[in-house]
Motif scaffolding. Structure first.
Motif, PDB file in Angstrom:
ATOM      1  N   VAL A  64      72.255  59.906  85.807  1.00 57.24           N
ATOM      2  CA  VAL A  64      72.176  58.449  85.674  1.00 57.24           C
ATOM      3  C   VAL A  64      72.185  58.042  84.203  1.00 57.24           C
ATOM      4  N   PHE A  65      73.075  57.115  83.869  1.00 54.11           N
ATOM      5  CA  PHE A  65      73.193  56.539  82.531  1.00 54.11           C
ATOM      6  C   PHE A  65      72.816  55.067  82.650  1.00 54.11           C
ATOM      7  N   THR A  66      71.815  54.640  81.874  1.00 52.28           N
ATOM      8  CA  THR A  66      71.316  53.278  81.977  1.00 52.28           C
ATOM      9  C   THR A  66      71.483  52.553  80.650  1.00 52.28           C
ATOM     10  N   ILE A  67      71.989  51.331  80.720  1.00 51.75           N
ATOM     11  CA  ILE A  67      72.078  50.447  79.567  1.00 51.75           C
ATOM     12  C   ILE A  67      71.049  49.343  79.812  1.00 51.75           C
ATOM     13  N   THR A  68      70.083  49.230  78.913  1.00 48.48           N
ATOM     14  CA  THR A  68      69.042  48.220  79.051  1.00 48.48           C
ATOM     15  C   THR A  68      69.209  47.189  77.944  1.00 48.48           C
ATOM     16  N   PHE A  69      69.270  45.930  78.346  1.00 47.77           N
ATOM     17  CA  PHE A  69      69.481  44.828  77.426  1.00 47.77           C
ATOM     18  C   PHE A  69      68.140  44.283  76.934  1.00 47.77           C
ATOM     19  N   GLU A  70      68.196  43.478  75.877  1.00 49.99           N
ATOM     20  CA  GLU A  70      66.987  42.934  75.261  1.00 49.99           C
ATOM     21  C   GLU A  70      66.103  42.219  76.277  1.00 49.99           C
ATOM     22  N   ASN A  71      66.700  41.534  77.236  1.00 52.54           N
ATOM     23  CA  ASN A  71      65.935  40.799  78.251  1.00 52.54           C
ATOM     24  C   ASN A  71      65.512  41.677  79.432  1.00 52.54           C
ATOM     25  N   ARG A  72      65.679  42.994  79.291  1.00 59.00           N
ATOM     26  CA  ARG A  72      65.281  44.025  80.277  1.00 59.00           C
ATOM     27  C   ARG A  72      66.235  44.155  81.458  1.00 59.00           C
ATOM     28  N   ASN A  73      67.304  43.371  81.488  1.00 57.92           N
ATOM     29  CA  ASN A  73      68.330  43.578  82.505  1.00 57.92           C
ATOM     30  C   ASN A  73      68.993  44.924  82.259  1.00 57.92           C
ATOM     31  N   GLN A  74      69.521  45.514  83.317  1.00 55.08           N
ATOM     32  CA  GLN A  74      70.118  46.839  83.197  1.00 55.08           C
ATOM     33  C   GLN A  74      71.466  46.931  83.885  1.00 55.08           C
ATOM     34  N   ILE A  75      72.280  47.822  83.335  1.00 54.14           N
ATOM     35  CA  ILE A  75      73.483  48.303  84.005  1.00 54.14           C
ATOM     36  C   ILE A  75      73.227  49.781  84.249  1.00 54.14           C
ATOM     37  N   VAL A  76      73.421  50.214  85.475  1.00 50.81           N
ATOM     38  CA  VAL A  76      73.204  51.616  85.833  1.00 50.81           C
ATOM     39  C   VAL A  76      74.543  52.215  86.233  1.00 50.81           C
ATOM     40  N   ILE A  77      74.874  53.313  85.579  1.00 53.11           N
ATOM     41  CA  ILE A  77      76.124  54.031  85.872  1.00 53.11           C
ATOM     42  C   ILE A  77      75.719  55.437  86.278  1.00 53.11           C
ATOM     43  N   ASN A  78      76.166  55.855  87.437  1.00 52.92           N
ATOM     44  CA  ASN A  78      75.767  57.199  87.837  1.00 52.92           C
ATOM     45  C   ASN A  78      76.885  57.983  88.493  1.00 52.92           C
ATOM     46  N   LYS A  79      76.710  59.296  88.392  1.00 54.06           N
ATOM     47  CA  LYS A  79      77.640  60.232  89.012  1.00 54.06           C
ATOM     48  C   LYS A  79      77.283  60.365  90.487  1.00 54.06           C
ATOM     49  N   GLN A  80      78.284  60.409  91.306  1.00 48.77           N
ATOM     50  CA  GLN A  80      78.120  60.741  92.719  1.00 48.77           C
ATOM     51  C   GLN A  80      78.947  61.988  92.972  1.00 48.77           C
ATOM     52  N   GLU A  81      78.368  63.117  92.555  1.00 47.73           N
ATOM     53  CA  GLU A  81      79.079  64.389  92.582  1.00 47.73           C
ATOM     54  C   GLU A  81      79.650  64.760  93.955  1.00 47.73           C
ATOM     55  N   PRO A  82      78.895  64.601  95.047  1.00 50.42           N
ATOM     56  CA  PRO A  82      79.462  64.999  96.343  1.00 50.42           C
ATOM     57  C   PRO A  82      80.758  64.259  96.684  1.00 50.42           C
ATOM     58  N   LEU A  83      80.902  63.034  96.167  1.00 54.52           N
ATOM     59  CA  LEU A  83      82.079  62.220  96.468  1.00 54.52           C
ATOM     60  C   LEU A  83      83.099  62.212  95.328  1.00 54.52           C
ATOM     61  N   PHE A  84      82.743  62.853  94.204  1.00 55.25           N
ATOM     62  CA  PHE A  84      83.567  62.799  92.990  1.00 55.25           C
ATOM     63  C   PHE A  84      83.820  61.345  92.584  1.00 55.25           C
ATOM     64  N   GLU A  85      82.761  60.528  92.635  1.00 56.61           N
ATOM     65  CA  GLU A  85      82.865  59.122  92.293  1.00 56.61           C
ATOM     66  C   GLU A  85      81.964  58.788  91.114  1.00 56.61           C
ATOM     67  N   LEU A  86      82.240  57.639  90.519  1.00 58.01           N
ATOM     68  CA  LEU A  86      81.441  57.053  89.456  1.00 58.01           C
ATOM     69  C   LEU A  86      80.984  55.698  89.979  1.00 58.01           C
ATOM     70  N   TRP A  87      79.680  55.426  89.947  1.00 63.20           N
ATOM     71  CA  TRP A  87      79.153  54.170  90.465  1.00 63.20           C
ATOM     72  C   TRP A  87      78.595  53.334  89.327  1.00 63.20           C
ATOM     73  N   LEU A  88      78.749  52.021  89.422  1.00 71.85           N
ATOM     74  CA  LEU A  88      78.221  51.080  88.446  1.00 71.85           C
ATOM     75  C   LEU A  88      77.478  49.984  89.203  1.00 71.85           C
ATOM     76  N   ALA A  89      76.262  49.690  88.748  1.00 69.52           N
ATOM     77  CA  ALA A  89      75.468  48.634  89.384  1.00 69.52           C
ATOM     78  C   ALA A  89      74.901  47.705  88.316  1.00 69.52           C
ATOM     79  N   SER A  90      74.982  46.403  88.584  1.00 67.71           N
ATOM     80  CA  SER A  90      74.394  45.376  87.733  1.00 67.71           C
ATOM     81  C   SER A  90      74.092  44.182  88.635  1.00 67.71           C
ATOM     82  N   LYS A  91      73.628  43.091  88.029  1.00 66.58           N
ATOM     83  CA  LYS A  91      73.378  41.889  88.830  1.00 66.58           C
ATOM     84  C   LYS A  91      74.664  41.298  89.387  1.00 66.58           C
TER      85      LYS A  91
END
Length: 103
Positions: free
Chosen positions: A36-63
């Motif tokens: 999991v790779f997380t980008i945290t902004f000054e206002n504490r909001n986050q973007i989370v980028i993670n590996k999904q190895e079983p699926l060979f996918e890259l996932w990105l989550a934000s608001k």
């Protein structure tokens, strides 16, 4: 893509993100914990980028939502044609950082 290529590809993406955010003076903190790779902004909001190895996918989550990317035609893309870098830029802009990532 084999498992080694998969991990190397994503690790390069994470490094590129961190370097470009720093180069552009973005007021964020980046952290990597396992797959999991997380980008945290000054206002504490986050973007989370993670590996999904079983699926060979890259996932990105934000608001703005969650996206699942597969590696096709030498780029990370969703089933409905959204590109990883475009979704990442949109999420950063939503949190107040105007970053244009080079691919």
């Amino acid at each position: 893509m084999n498992i080694t290529d998969y991990h190397q590809n994503i690790e390069k993406i994470w490094l590129s993100i961190e370097e470009q955010l720093e180069k552009n003076g973005a007021d964020v903190d980046c952290d990597t914990q396992g797959s999991v790779f997380t980008i945290t902004f000054e206002n504490r909001n986050q973007i989370v980028i993670n590996k999904q190895e079983p699926l060979f996918e890259l996932w990105l989550a934000s608001k703005l939502g969650g996206y699942h990317f597969s590696f096709k035609n030498n780029q990370w893309i969703t089933n409905d044609g959204k590109l990883f870098w475009d979704c990442l830029e949109d999420a950063c802009q939503h949190y107040g950082e105007q970053i244009h990532f080079s691919r």
